[in-house]
Scaffold this motif. Structure first.
Motif, PDB file in Angstrom:
ATOM      1  N   TYR A  32      -1.270  11.557   1.838  1.00 20.90           N
ATOM      2  CA  TYR A  32      -1.920  10.248   1.757  1.00 20.90           C
ATOM      3  C   TYR A  32      -2.650   9.952   3.072  1.00 20.90           C
ATOM      4  CZ  TYR A  32      -2.337   5.356   0.223  1.00 20.90           C
ATOM      5  OH  TYR A  32      -2.807   4.136  -0.199  1.00 20.90           O
TER       6      TYR A  32
ATOM      7  N   SER B  65      -5.218  -1.004  -7.648  1.00 18.68           N
ATOM      8  CA  SER B  65      -6.371  -1.466  -6.872  1.00 18.68           C
ATOM      9  C   SER B  65      -6.282  -2.957  -6.530  1.00 18.68           C
ATOM     10  CB  SER B  65      -7.668  -1.183  -7.638  1.00 18.68           C
ATOM     11  OG  SER B  65      -7.733  -1.964  -8.809  1.00 18.68           O
TER      12      SER B  65
ATOM     13  N   TYR C 139       4.040   8.646  -9.654  1.00 18.79           N
ATOM     14  CA  TYR C 139       2.976   7.638  -9.783  1.00 18.79           C
ATOM     15  C   TYR C 139       3.033   7.008 -11.179  1.00 18.79           C
ATOM     16  CZ  TYR C 139      -1.679   5.672  -8.850  1.00 18.79           C
ATOM     17  OH  TYR C 139      -2.738   4.829  -8.614  1.00 18.79           O
TER      18      TYR C 139
ATOM     19  N   ILE D 131      -6.288   2.205   5.829  1.00 20.06           N
ATOM     20  CA  ILE D 131      -6.321   2.965   4.576  1.00 20.06           C
ATOM     21  C   ILE D 131      -6.323   2.028   3.364  1.00 20.06           C
ATOM     22  CG2 ILE D 131      -3.796   3.291   4.551  1.00 20.06           C
ATOM     23  CD1 ILE D 131      -6.365   5.827   3.179  1.00 20.06           C
ATOM     24  N   ALA D 132      -5.693   0.860   3.486  1.00 16.87           N
ATOM     25  CA  ALA D 132      -5.644  -0.061   2.343  1.00 16.87           C
ATOM     26  C   ALA D 132      -7.045  -0.546   1.957  1.00 16.87           C
ATOM     27  CB  ALA D 132      -4.733  -1.251   2.646  1.00 16.87           C
TER      28      ALA D 132
ATOM     29  N   HIS E  39     -11.520   6.997  -7.095  1.00 19.52           N
ATOM     30  CA  HIS E  39     -10.899   7.714  -8.202  1.00 19.52           C
ATOM     31  C   HIS E  39      -9.398   7.444  -8.118  1.00 19.52           C
ATOM     32  CE1 HIS E  39     -10.785  11.769 -10.566  1.00 19.52           C
ATOM     33  NE2 HIS E  39      -9.912  10.917 -11.016  1.00 19.52           N
ATOM     34  N   ASP E  40      -8.871   6.772  -9.116  1.00 21.65           N
ATOM     35  CA  ASP E  40      -7.474   6.346  -9.045  1.00 21.65           C
ATOM     36  C   ASP E  40      -6.519   7.518  -8.828  1.00 21.65           C
ATOM     37  OD1 ASP E  40      -5.725   3.991  -9.264  1.00 21.65           O
ATOM     38  OD2 ASP E  40      -4.773   5.192 -10.829  1.00 21.65           O
ATOM     39  N   ASN E  41      -5.527   7.271  -7.979  1.00 19.61           N
ATOM     40  CA  ASN E  41      -4.490   8.271  -7.673  1.00 19.61           C
ATOM     41  C   ASN E  41      -5.093   9.568  -7.152  1.00 19.61           C
ATOM     42  OD1 ASN E  41      -1.908   9.350  -7.430  1.00 19.61           O
ATOM     43  ND2 ASN E  41      -1.793  10.012  -9.563  1.00 19.61           N
ATOM     44  N   TYR E  42      -6.204   9.474  -6.437  1.00 17.54           N
ATOM     45  CA  TYR E  42      -6.857  10.686  -5.969  1.00 17.54           C
ATOM     46  C   TYR E  42      -7.611  10.451  -4.658  1.00 17.54           C
ATOM     47  CZ  TYR E  42      -8.793  15.360  -6.725  1.00 17.54           C
ATOM     48  OH  TYR E  42      -9.127  16.683  -6.604  1.00 17.54           O
ATOM     49  N   VAL E  43      -8.882  10.087  -4.734  1.00 11.68           N
ATOM     50  CA  VAL E  43      -9.675   9.962  -3.504  1.00 11.68           C
ATOM     51  C   VAL E  43     -10.612   8.759  -3.527  1.00 11.68           C
ATOM     52  CG1 VAL E  43      -9.704  12.451  -3.032  1.00 11.68           C
ATOM     53  CG2 VAL E  43     -11.554  11.431  -4.381  1.00 11.68           C
TER      54      VAL E  43
ATOM     55  N   GLY F 105      -3.834   8.599  -3.215  1.00  6.25           N
ATOM     56  CA  GLY F 105      -2.820   8.662  -4.262  1.00  6.25           C
ATOM     57  C   GLY F 105      -1.781   9.713  -3.931  1.00  6.25           C
TER      58      GLY F 105
ATOM     59  N   ASP G  47       0.807  -1.213   0.000  1.00  5.93           N
ATOM     60  CA  ASP G  47       0.000   0.000   0.000  1.00  5.93           C
ATOM     61  C   ASP G  47       0.847   1.273   0.000  1.00  5.93           C
ATOM     62  OD1 ASP G  47      -2.785   0.983   0.109  1.00  5.93           O
ATOM     63  OD2 ASP G  47      -2.043   2.039   1.872  1.00  5.93           O
TER      64      ASP G  47
ATOM     65  N   SER H 182      -7.928   2.352  -0.322  1.00  6.30           N
ATOM     66  CA  SER H 182      -7.079   2.566  -1.507  1.00  6.30           C
ATOM     67  C   SER H 182      -7.151   1.407  -2.497  1.00  6.30           C
ATOM     68  CB  SER H 182      -5.629   2.789  -1.075  1.00  6.30           C
ATOM     69  OG  SER H 182      -5.143   1.662  -0.374  1.00  6.30           O
ATOM     70  N   SER H 183      -7.538   0.235  -2.033  1.00  2.00           N
ATOM     71  CA  SER H 183      -7.581  -0.914  -2.946  1.00  2.00           C
ATOM     72  C   SER H 183      -8.995  -1.211  -3.446  1.00  2.00           C
ATOM     73  CB  SER H 183      -6.995  -2.153  -2.268  1.00  2.00           C
ATOM     74  OG  SER H 183      -7.821  -2.569  -1.207  1.00  2.00           O
ATOM     75  N   LEU H 184      -9.924  -0.327  -3.180  1.00  2.00           N
ATOM     76  CA  LEU H 184     -11.278  -0.524  -3.738  1.00  2.00           C
ATOM     77  C   LEU H 184     -11.200  -0.557  -5.262  1.00  2.00           C
ATOM     78  CD1 LEU H 184     -13.284   2.064  -1.589  1.00  2.00           C
ATOM     79  CD2 LEU H 184     -13.541  -0.435  -1.507  1.00  2.00           C
ATOM     80  N   PRO H 185     -12.043  -1.360  -5.894  1.00  2.00           N
ATOM     81  CA  PRO H 185     -12.093  -1.295  -7.359  1.00  2.00           C
ATOM     82  C   PRO H 185     -12.420   0.142  -7.765  1.00  2.00           C
ATOM     83  CG  PRO H 185     -13.538  -3.030  -6.508  1.00  2.00           C
ATOM     84  CD  PRO H 185     -13.043  -2.257  -5.330  1.00  2.00           C
ATOM     85  N   ARG H 186     -11.775   0.629  -8.828  1.00  2.00           N
ATOM     86  CA  ARG H 186     -12.037   2.008  -9.249  1.00  2.00           C
ATOM     87  C   ARG H 186     -13.419   2.117  -9.865  1.00  2.00           C
ATOM     88  NH1 ARG H 186      -8.332   2.373  -5.715  1.00  2.00           N
ATOM     89  NH2 ARG H 186      -6.201   2.740  -6.426  1.00  2.00           N
TER      90      ARG H 186
END
Lengths: 315, 315
Positions: B183, A232, A183, B227-228, B110-114, B207, A111, B231-235
């Motif tokens: 992060y 992800s 990134y 946090i993982a 949202h990848d590399n964001y929130v 991200g 992570d 952060s690892s949720l499907p986008r």
């Protein structure tokens, strides 16, 4: 509460895409010494600049330097930067040509750091590729392509900017130039010995840029499409995010060089030319984002927050 | 190839945890003006410093300001920073007390964001919490706790450092201090109007730090554990990473304030005191990581690369 989703969506829109106008700026004048004086006078957002761009502002990815990794859930496209790591990239291509990666797996998801792939079982033999090659942490500027300097100061490098679509650091005293760990950057895993990375295990950055890795690992390129497939992944529960069980590891169906694929099957992507005026305008638009949402202008952009847009090419 | 996994593991170990010794440094002397002159003379790694730390170097999370969000796959623990956003945090607590979030969902990745959560259907009514409250983007230093300045220069703020376990920016001219978007930072989603965020929808940074959001959104705290899971949720495949279908949204079972939970069920976590000598030593150890793996010393650490260690408390 009727408004909430609108709020959320508007928030998202404004957080993502800068739009027309400049809002009420409240920029502070601190740290002038280290900060470039860039005026936020551009009227167009990044999205609008891209919409108005011309064909010559973009270049197609070079099929000779584009890796296509097929995972179970989709395709990851990586552009290699051969000027920066010629030997490592030649070796990765040799490995790809002997189908080295086919059937291997994602072995690590750490992570806020890296996703890594390779041979978890240490059983796969190398055929023609080299087992050992020198580190390629930086190159002389003569070897790199056109350097477009980012005026914004950076803590990790004397100068930063872009070379042919890649974020780089640069030392004007030594003229050494290196790919940075923003990134999506892809690098060659190595052991303690400086020459112990041979390209059989690669990683991509999936978190806040670990720039302290710059000039400590050979960076070979960046993910141009499909980074979300790597970022992800479920995090590994072993030490440092390694997967502990074989069934946790997502399989790599294949890794191919685009130039070895039938033309119709190659990814058709193009990237903004980082030496173009379009790119300069995009950087300016992102440095101080306009629109109604932003209330405070950053008046600064950090290297790894600079977008390097990639899009599908017109058929 | 027998060596590969060892290589990989060693790489991982060295990339993650700095270790004894300082290796062969090749620090460049550029940009002295903006860079603090910090000597890399510490001998201990972060892991070793933590091992040798004393009880008084740590503080337990304050149960009155700790949110526990139960997702299907586990628990996310968020510490709130009430000095920085008293009204927003009071409102979030009011929402939690009326079980506002229970049964809602993750609505965006949202990848590399929130990652963002709230009410996708816009149907849930607020009972006692406020619908509208002022923005709380920064506070006067008098209102914040002890500021421990990070000597390393920053592009987004005249000064940066830490207050009570949170990464902050600070303007010495105005004495304003604000929580930054590193992060794991948690903030209050809002619309274009500066006072349109009420805490019914929150987001966490997953991200590269979007520091241009600093002083544009009310930040209320940070994720201390889990946090993982975010952060690892499907986008999300919708615009800006919103989920398009209800079945894509991971459910929130409940959000509770730790102080409302039976003592035995509360998360037992402690965080390094950022005003401690231990923290200063950790920052120094991470600025120039020692050990056999690192070949080039960064001689710099960027605010969002500074670790603020959290660990389980002894029972």
């Amino acid at each position: 509460m009727q408004q909430l989703n609108h709020k959320i969506v508007r928030l998202a829109v404004m957080m993502t895409i800068a739009s027309l106008g400049c809002g009420s700026y409240d920029a502070y004048a601190a740290s002038e010494a280290k900060k470039p004086q860039v005026k936020a006078n551009q009227a167009l957002s990044m999205a609008e600049l891209i919409k108005q761009s011309k064909a010559q502002d973009w270049r197609a990815l070079d099929p000779e330097n584009t890796l296509v990794m097929e995972l179970e859930k989709g395709q990851v496209v990586i552009e290699l930067a051969p000027h920066f790591a010629p030997q490592s990239i030649a070796n990765i291509k040799a490995l790809v040509h002997e189908n080295y990666f086919d059937g291997l797996a994602m072995i690590r998801s750490h992570d806020n750091y890296v996703a890594q792939w390779g041979d978890a079982d240490e059983k796969r033999a190398i055929k023609n590729a080299r087992d050992k090659l020198p580190a390629e942490f930086s190159v002389h500027a003569d070897k790199a392509d056109v350097f477009t300097r980012l005026p914004d100061a950076d803590g990790y490098a004397p100068q930063v900017g872009h070379v042919n679509g890649f974020a780089v650091g640069r030392d004007p005293k030594t003229q050494q130039t290196w790919l940075t760990h923003c990134y999506g950057a892809v690098g060659v895993a190595r052991g303690n010995e400086i020459d112990s990375g041979n390209g059989t295990s690669l990683y991509a950055i999936i978190g806040h840029a670990p720039r302290h890795l710059d000039r400590n690992v050979t960076v070979v390129g960046r993910v141009m499409q499909g980074i979300a497939l790597l970022s992800s992944l479920p995090r590994g529960t072993g030490a440092m995010g390694f997967y502990e069980k074989a069934e946790e590891r997502g399989a790599i169906k294949s890794v191919r060089l685009a130039s070895d694929m039938p033309e119709a099957e190659r990814p058709r992507l193009e990237v903004v030319r980082t030496e173009s005026l379009l790119f300069k305008d995009i950087v300016a638009a992102q440095r101080n984002r306009g629109g109604e949402w932003y209330k405070h202008a950053a008046n600064y952009i950090e290297l790894c927050n600079v977008p390097i847009p990639v899009r599908a090419r017109e058929p």
